[in-house]
Design a protein around this motif. Structure first.
Motif, mmCIF file in Angstrom:
data_model
loop_
_atom_site.group_PDB
_atom_site.id
_atom_site.type_symbol
_atom_site.label_atom_id
_atom_site.label_comp_id
_atom_site.label_asym_id
_atom_site.label_seq_id
_atom_site.Cartn_x
_atom_site.Cartn_y
_atom_site.Cartn_z
ATOM 1 N N VAL A 1 0.838 -1.182 0.000
ATOM 2 C CA VAL A 1 0.000 0.000 0.000
ATOM 3 C C VAL A 1 0.885 1.248 0.000
ATOM 4 O O VAL A 1 1.921 1.278 0.647
ATOM 5 C CB VAL A 1 -0.955 0.005 1.223
ATOM 6 C CG1 VAL A 1 -0.182 -0.104 2.531
ATOM 7 C CG2 VAL A 1 -1.854 1.231 1.225
ATOM 8 N N SER A 2 0.479 2.244 -0.774
ATOM 9 C CA SER A 2 1.224 3.505 -0.807
ATOM 10 C C SER A 2 0.660 4.448 0.240
ATOM 11 O O SER A 2 -0.533 4.399 0.563
ATOM 12 C CB SER A 2 1.126 4.142 -2.195
ATOM 13 O OG SER A 2 1.914 3.422 -3.124
ATOM 14 N N LEU A 3 1.524 5.294 0.780
ATOM 15 C CA LEU A 3 1.084 6.253 1.793
ATOM 16 C C LEU A 3 1.618 7.648 1.462
ATOM 17 O O LEU A 3 2.824 7.830 1.277
ATOM 18 C CB LEU A 3 1.560 5.815 3.186
ATOM 19 C CG LEU A 3 1.164 6.707 4.368
ATOM 20 C CD1 LEU A 3 -0.349 6.860 4.471
ATOM 21 C CD2 LEU A 3 1.731 6.151 5.675
ATOM 22 N N LEU A 4 0.687 8.583 1.379
ATOM 23 C CA LEU A 4 1.056 9.979 1.108
ATOM 24 C C LEU A 4 0.381 10.833 2.164
ATOM 25 O O LEU A 4 -0.755 10.556 2.563
ATOM 26 C CB LEU A 4 0.558 10.381 -0.286
ATOM 27 C CG LEU A 4 0.705 11.859 -0.683
ATOM 28 C CD1 LEU A 4 2.177 12.264 -0.761
ATOM 29 C CD2 LEU A 4 0.006 12.132 -2.026
ATOM 30 N N THR A 5 1.074 11.855 2.636
ATOM 31 C CA THR A 5 0.461 12.681 3.684
ATOM 32 C C THR A 5 0.812 14.152 3.559
ATOM 33 O O THR A 5 1.871 14.507 3.027
ATOM 34 C CB THR A 5 0.867 12.186 5.091
ATOM 35 O OG1 THR A 5 0.233 13.016 6.071
ATOM 36 C CG2 THR A 5 2.385 12.300 5.291
ATOM 37 N N PHE A 6 -0.082 14.966 4.055
ATOM 38 C CA PHE A 6 0.229 16.366 4.270
ATOM 39 C C PHE A 6 1.181 16.486 5.461
ATOM 40 O O PHE A 6 1.216 15.608 6.320
ATOM 41 C CB PHE A 6 -1.050 17.160 4.590
ATOM 42 C CG PHE A 6 -1.758 17.681 3.368
ATOM 43 C CD1 PHE A 6 -1.638 19.021 2.995
ATOM 44 C CD2 PHE A 6 -2.523 16.835 2.577
ATOM 45 C CE1 PHE A 6 -2.286 19.508 1.869
ATOM 46 C CE2 PHE A 6 -3.180 17.311 1.457
ATOM 47 C CZ PHE A 6 -3.060 18.643 1.102
ATOM 48 N N ASP A 7 1.945 17.560 5.488
ATOM 49 C CA ASP A 7 2.835 17.917 6.610
ATOM 50 C C ASP A 7 4.151 17.151 6.581
ATOM 51 O O ASP A 7 4.183 15.939 6.714
ATOM 52 C CB ASP A 7 2.169 17.704 7.978
ATOM 53 C CG ASP A 7 1.010 18.660 8.203
ATOM 54 O OD1 ASP A 7 1.160 19.847 7.817
ATOM 55 O OD2 ASP A 7 -0.022 18.249 8.747
ATOM 56 N N ASN A 8 5.204 17.892 6.458
ATOM 57 C CA ASN A 8 6.549 17.315 6.465
ATOM 58 C C ASN A 8 7.078 17.234 7.885
ATOM 59 O O ASN A 8 7.996 17.952 8.257
ATOM 60 C CB ASN A 8 7.474 18.162 5.583
ATOM 61 C CG ASN A 8 8.855 17.548 5.459
ATOM 62 O OD1 ASN A 8 9.051 16.371 5.756
ATOM 63 N ND2 ASN A 8 9.819 18.346 5.025
ATOM 64 N N TYR A 9 6.454 16.384 8.679
ATOM 65 C CA TYR A 9 6.908 16.223 10.061
ATOM 66 C C TYR A 9 8.215 15.465 10.083
ATOM 67 O O TYR A 9 8.446 14.578 9.260
ATOM 68 C CB TYR A 9 5.847 15.496 10.879
ATOM 69 C CG TYR A 9 4.630 16.336 11.172
ATOM 70 C CD1 TYR A 9 4.599 17.698 10.865
ATOM 71 C CD2 TYR A 9 3.510 15.785 11.770
ATOM 72 C CE1 TYR A 9 3.486 18.469 11.143
ATOM 73 C CE2 TYR A 9 2.385 16.548 12.050
ATOM 74 C CZ TYR A 9 2.377 17.894 11.731
ATOM 75 O OH TYR A 9 1.278 18.652 12.012
ATOM 76 N N SER A 10 9.063 15.787 11.067
ATOM 77 C CA SER A 10 10.416 15.244 11.034
ATOM 78 C C SER A 10 10.426 13.717 11.088
ATOM 79 O O SER A 10 11.288 13.088 10.480
ATOM 80 C CB SER A 10 11.261 15.838 12.158
ATOM 81 O OG SER A 10 10.655 15.608 13.398
ATOM 82 N N TRP A 11 9.481 13.118 11.786
ATOM 83 C CA TRP A 11 9.501 11.656 11.874
ATOM 84 C C TRP A 11 9.266 10.989 10.522
ATOM 85 O O TRP A 11 9.692 9.849 10.312
ATOM 86 C CB TRP A 11 8.471 11.152 12.889
ATOM 87 C CG TRP A 11 7.040 11.405 12.530
ATOM 88 C CD1 TRP A 11 6.284 12.471 12.926
ATOM 89 C CD2 TRP A 11 6.183 10.585 11.732
ATOM 90 N NE1 TRP A 11 5.013 12.381 12.415
ATOM 91 C CE2 TRP A 11 4.913 11.228 11.680
ATOM 92 C CE3 TRP A 11 6.335 9.376 11.049
ATOM 93 C CZ2 TRP A 11 3.821 10.706 10.971
ATOM 94 C CZ3 TRP A 11 5.250 8.863 10.352
ATOM 95 C CH2 TRP A 11 4.008 9.516 10.312
ATOM 96 N N THR A 12 8.599 11.697 9.605
ATOM 97 C CA THR A 12 8.285 11.067 8.322
ATOM 98 C C THR A 12 9.551 10.727 7.535
ATOM 99 O O THR A 12 9.524 9.851 6.670
ATOM 100 C CB THR A 12 7.387 11.968 7.446
ATOM 101 O OG1 THR A 12 8.053 13.207 7.188
ATOM 102 C CG2 THR A 12 6.061 12.244 8.122
ATOM 103 N N ALA A 13 10.645 11.389 7.844
ATOM 104 C CA ALA A 13 11.895 11.102 7.143
ATOM 105 C C ALA A 13 12.690 10.004 7.848
ATOM 106 O O ALA A 13 13.631 9.454 7.288
ATOM 107 C CB ALA A 13 12.740 12.372 7.033
ATOM 108 N N LEU A 14 12.298 9.689 9.083
ATOM 109 C CA LEU A 14 13.078 8.731 9.868
ATOM 110 C C LEU A 14 12.561 7.304 9.774
ATOM 111 O O LEU A 14 13.302 6.347 10.025
ATOM 112 C CB LEU A 14 13.089 9.150 11.350
ATOM 113 C CG LEU A 14 13.843 10.434 11.683
ATOM 114 C CD1 LEU A 14 13.694 10.752 13.168
ATOM 115 C CD2 LEU A 14 15.319 10.291 11.330
ATOM 116 N N VAL A 15 11.260 7.175 9.443
ATOM 117 C CA VAL A 15 10.695 5.832 9.437
ATOM 118 C C VAL A 15 11.106 5.078 8.172
ATOM 119 O O VAL A 15 11.678 5.651 7.246
ATOM 120 C CB VAL A 15 9.154 5.889 9.530
ATOM 121 C CG1 VAL A 15 8.728 6.451 10.878
ATOM 122 C CG2 VAL A 15 8.588 6.708 8.390
ATOM 123 N N THR A 16 10.808 3.795 8.145
ATOM 124 C CA THR A 16 11.113 2.946 7.007
ATOM 125 C C THR A 16 9.822 2.472 6.351
ATOM 126 O O THR A 16 9.040 1.798 6.998
ATOM 127 C CB THR A 16 11.916 1.710 7.459
ATOM 128 O OG1 THR A 16 13.009 2.143 8.270
ATOM 129 C CG2 THR A 16 12.425 0.929 6.259
#
Lengths: 338, 338
Positions: A269-284
């Motif tokens: 499944v693809s996931l797209l979200t509003f808001d560039n929260y810092s955790w979004t770059a850390l997860v896998t």
DNA sequence: AGGGGTAATGGACACGTGACCATTGGCGCG
DNA sequence: CGCGCCAATGGTCACGTGTCCATTACCCCT
């Protein structure tokens, strides 16, 4: 607690002269000015903004009401607005409404009592407080809505280009091949037609897809609700191949749910979200996001409010839109062939 | 903008009587009270806190200065303190100092000018502003330090049990078998002997390990610095087998660096950090953390400050310590045998 | 030389409230 | 019946500032 009278006495001048050293120094003889300034320095005098505010009829104070201070979008907004206000000599009173318009009203009363010169507000859900905002405006408080505005609201606002951003996100997913796209939206269907949730079905149509009822349910804007909804979505007979979260808080819940179900992103499944929260770059994998220019929005808001306050143009209405920015990191990919 | 005089006129009573309806309603005849209250309601009267603050000599406002509003620890603190203040009728003025004592001083001047009744402060690094805080105290502002306090400071404070928490973390890692434990600390070596960084070598000794110079370097409290330091640590001839981050902001940098180096957690290196930030549960693997009871700390701080303000006990000093809580999630494991 | 203008300074007052003191009327009690 | 007390209400002023008006002295120009 030295007052300007103490300064005047120490400098050997009349109170009026001492005050002039602060507001109209050009009217004083250089020598007198120097003497008063020395007295100010020696006494550590700092003007009493409370007294000044009373006499002046308006304070050196701004109010900021957000949805929930903990959300990074608002934390960032608080920070930016606080800095911008400070740089123009204003203090910032911060409150949040937890998206509840009743709590919001209680907080508005406090701000009203404090006679803030300006108010930057992200309204909550429920019965609108437009009447109260209107009263504050009559009383002299300049009101600006941010991130959301009441339909038909007469106030200035600073907004993201929500419609454009939703369209861009949907086009992006559609171009990857997704046809079953679900969203996590949030709005009060009665009072609060939130723009992103409303734009979603239109965006689907614009790429030739038909909106599906159960793919666009709206929930309260908290993480646990998004978690729950995501579980339900993925357990549908025909689960979506892509989830488009309309804000960062809900994305956290969605991500947690997908992990828990053992689904792989973006393979399953693809996931797209509003808001560039810092955790979004850390997860896998790191998430694809639509970034909001929070700081620019905050600075613009302060500028509009303080300009109106200081130039005495309470009826000036300014409405700004800022574009979102799509950042691709790897959480969206073409759907699997069944 | 109705004042109490308008209320009095409308109710057909003297101003003093109208005021009593608010502060000493028991002194009024029930019928009079009802009439005044009706007038208040009809006019939408709300007391002017600016005028009241001037007359009373103290305002219904609190100041809160934090290190950086964006850090979840502080965002959460702002939120809790704002709620607690609001529930007691106080407004909250929020600022941050970006850990810089010069910027802090400028912000303190604004708070001083606003005549806040109380100040809750997390000081920055650099030349201490103790003198200015002292002056604010003399002027009537009750000062409380939170999360950090200046050595020899005369003020109240609310702190985590930093030493105990660092000891617990080190004991935990040691018990897993780690002998090469590095830390990401942060303090200004001249002015700010931050407790966690100082406790770390002692904690090592307490489990029989010798502190190693390059395992306990201190940096600025920002993510990029932690990222850089982690890269350096892991490229040492003898890299650590466990990293103990002394706050959540630095943990984000460390995590990013470890991912980038392709190191597996906890197989190649264990990671433990202060602060139960929400992202720590979302990443792979979820991180072991030492949680701070932020909300309890915030509520306690407000209580101490407002009690002292309202009971007129400006010299009362209260100092609290709250325990941290170790949460195990899977980012720490026994080190590999070489 | 005298009038007017200006630079420099001073004095008075109001903003809306809270604290304190003053006034009125009625009732109980000896 | 008269004194005193208390319940109920009213009046006055100061908090520290900003704004408006007043005053003084000096200089320029005709």
């Amino acid at each position: 607690m030295p007052s300007i009278l103490d300064v005047a006495k120490r400098a050997g001048v009349a109170p009026t002269t001492a005050k002039r050293a602060i507001h109209e120094p050009h009217l004083l003889a250089p020598e007198t000015l120097a003497r008063v300034r020395r007295a100010i320095e020696e006494l550590g005098y700092e003007p009493d903004q409370v007294a000044g505010g009373l006499r002046r009829g308006r304070t050196q104070t701004l109010g900021l009401m957000v949805g929930n201070i903990i959300e990074p979008f608002f934390a960032s907004l608080v920070r930016t607005v606080a800095h911008a206000a400070q740089s123009r000599g204003y203090a910032l009173i911060v409150t949040d409404n937890e998206y509840d318009s009743a709590l919001e009203r209680a907080n508005l009363r406090v701000l009203y009592g404090q006679r803030v010169s300006g108010l930057i507000i992200r309204s909550g859900y429920g019965a609108p407080n437009l009447d109260y905002l209107e009263r504050m405006r009559e009383r002299g408080t300049y009101v600006l809505e941010i991130d959301y505005f009441y339909p038909g609201s007469p106030f200035s606002h600073v907004m993201l280009d929500n419609e454009g951003s939703v369209f861009e996100g949907v086009r992006y997913l559609h171009a990857l091949g997704h046809r079953r796209i679900a969203t996590l939206g949030s709005y009060d269907p009665v009072y609060h037609p939130e723009e992103r949730s409303r734009a979603f079905p239109e965006a689907l149509r614009s790429v030739g897809l038909s909106p599906v009822e159960e793919y666009q349910r709206v929930i309260t804007l908290i993480e646990p609700e998004a978690y729950k909804l995501t579980l339900e979505l993925m357990r549908l007979p025909e689960p979506p191949t892509a989830i488009f979260s309309l804000n960062g808080t809900e994305a956290a819940g969605a991500f947690r749910a997908l992990k828990e179900l053992g689904l792989r992103i973006p393979e399953d499944v693809s996931l797209l979200t509003f808001d560039n929260y810092s955790w979004t770059a850390l997860v896998t994998p790191p998430l694809d996001v639509i970034e909001q220019p929070v700081e620019e929005m905050g600075r613009a808001a302060v500028e509009i409010v303080l300009d109106a306050v200081e130039h005495q143009t309470p009826d000036k209405v300014v409405r700004l839109r800022f574009p979102g920015r799509l950042i691709r990191r790897g959480s969206c990919a073409p759907p699997r062939r069944p």
